[in-house]
Design an enzyme around this catalytic site. Structure first.
Site, PDB file in Angstrom:
ATOM      1  CB  THR A 144      -8.113   2.524  -2.218  1.00  0.00           C
ATOM      2  OG1 THR A 144      -7.048   1.728  -2.730  1.00  0.00           O
ATOM      3  CG2 THR A 144      -8.953   1.649  -1.318  1.00  0.00           C
ATOM      4  CE  LYS A 185      -9.285   5.023   2.005  1.00  0.00           C
ATOM      5  NZ  LYS A 185      -9.199   6.381   1.518  1.00  0.00           N
TER       6      LYS A 185
END
Ligand code: USQ
Length: 382
Positions: A144, A185
């Site tokens: 992301t 992430k």
């Protein structure tokens, strides 16, 4: 190629399965319906309930003649992950199998722990399974843009060259996320980078911005093939939420000053980006990082566009203001590079008035399903 899609039931997973089979690849999907279960548990079901994976595969086969192999199970469980890799022996793995929501990860200790466990364990199992069963396979991991946060300097594509005390080195670009989910992430990227160095893996990490839209070349207007569409505070992303709010006559929920700027893309471009990454793999021993978005918008700009186009369609759209439930900069510098996917051949779809009008019309088909109490739940980062 033989492509294994982990998280194949999700907002991006199912459209990717259709897109890749339509483009000649052999595809298997694996999912444990975690996202459906969490939506039900939190009373934030999607705008419509898509058929289960086996039914989706049958419908897609009837429409296109393409087959999708389905595995239902929990990829945090090594035995299940190993069985899928052993049986399907993929050339490439697309890893979407994560709890994908910042607000969900901030609900409390239980939701935070679930996010950490699910996201990190699935990534670790993918790494171990590739090493054991298909060491040459290409791992495509959905990361992301939120890993970078909103630093006061330009955001490079994954790496930064630093000169320090007269010496130079290349490092992962500094990361500072704004939620626990986004932080998992970052941890995924670190795990992958460690094993690329240690085991010579072949990895693409896609730093994606918020996605909008519901239809792809493969769904057409067939709603049984549409992906999930969340409009709630937990799983809905901002532009998808604004479209539902416009249709429902609910004032658009701009958080704080609305100057928060992100890189957005149409779900059709996610399909292209993932396929281009798949068809142009990196070398073994390489961690390739690509920033995956098309255009920058602030929240205020999105709200104004939705209002303008919605009003033209006769919707009478109001722009509201909500005290920001998150800890984030509401006015900031934002200058991310995004060259790699264009160089691989991405043909971007832009957010035009026509595209917005089309989305508003598609959402209107489900107007009767909108439940206003799902729009604001009052989850705060505190
Ligand atoms: N926002 C509003 N009003 C809303 C919802 C959101 O003003 O009703 C604001 C948020 O405060 C934020 C921006 O819009 O500043 C984007 O929020 P979002 O909920 O659309 O996106 P985010 O939480 O960042 O997460 C989404 C996906 C996530 C993905 C990420 C890409 O859920 O899986 O990783 O987009 S990025 O934002 O680039 O990190």
């Amino acid at each position: 190629m033989r492509v294994l899609i982990l998280g194949g039931d999700g907002y991006l997973g199912w459209p990717t399965a259709m897109h890749l089979t339509a483009n000649g690849h052999e595809v298997a999907v694996a999912d444990n319906y975690l996202r459906r279960r969490l939506s039900r548990d939190e009373d934030v079901e999607t705008l419509f309930e898509p058929p289960n994976l086996c039914e989706r595969a049958r419908l897609w086969n009837r429409k296109s003649g393409c087959s999708v192999e389905v595995y239902v199970g929990d990829l945090t469980c090594w035995e299940f992950a190993a069985e899928v890799f052993r049986k399907f022996t993929p050339d490439a793995v697309i890893h979407y199998a994560e709890q994908p929501s910042g607000p969900y990860s901030m609900l409390g200790r239980r939701a935070g722990t679930l996010t950490l466990q699910n996201n990190l364990l699935v990534t670790a199992n993918v790494i171990f399974a590739v090493r054991e069963f298909v060491p040459d396979a290409h791992i495509i991991k959905l990361g992301t843009m939120g890993e970078y946060g909103t630093p006061n300097i330009a955001i490079e594509e994954g790496w930064i060259d630093i000169e320090h005390k007269g010496r130079k080195g290349r490092f992962l670009y500094p990361r500072q996320a704004g939620s626990l989910y986004h932080t998992t992430k970052i941890m995924d990227t670190d795990l992958l980078w460690f094993y690329v160095r240690t085991w010579n893996l072949r990895v693409t990490d896609l730093m994606q911005g918020p996605v909008y839209g519901m239809t792809t070349d493969e769904t057409g207007t067939d709603e049984k093939l549409f992906p999930f569409f969340n409009y709630d505070e937990i799983f809905g992303t901002v532009l998808n939420r604004f479209m539902v709010q416009a249709v429902a006559g609910y004032p658009l929920t701009v958080y704080g000053k609305g100057g928060q700027t992100r890189g957005y893309l149409d779900i059709k471009d996610t399909m292209q980006c993932v396929r281009l990454s798949l068809e142009n793999p990196p070398q073994k021993g390489e961690l390739r990082i690509l920033n995956q978005f098309v255009e920058l918008f602030s929240v205020n700009q999105l709200a104004e566009m939705v209002q303008r186009v919605g009003n033209r369609l006769g919707l009478s759209v109001q722009i509201g203001s909500v005290r920001n439930p998150r800890k984030e900069a509401e006015e900031h510098y934002y200058n991310p590079v995004h060259q790699g996917l264009l160089e691989l051949g991405l043909q971007p779809h832009y957010l035009t008035d026509e595209v917005l009008a089309d989305m508003l019309e598609t959402v209107s088909r489900f107007k009767g399903n909108i439940q206003e109490h799902k729009i604001i739940r009052g989850i705060t980062w505190d």
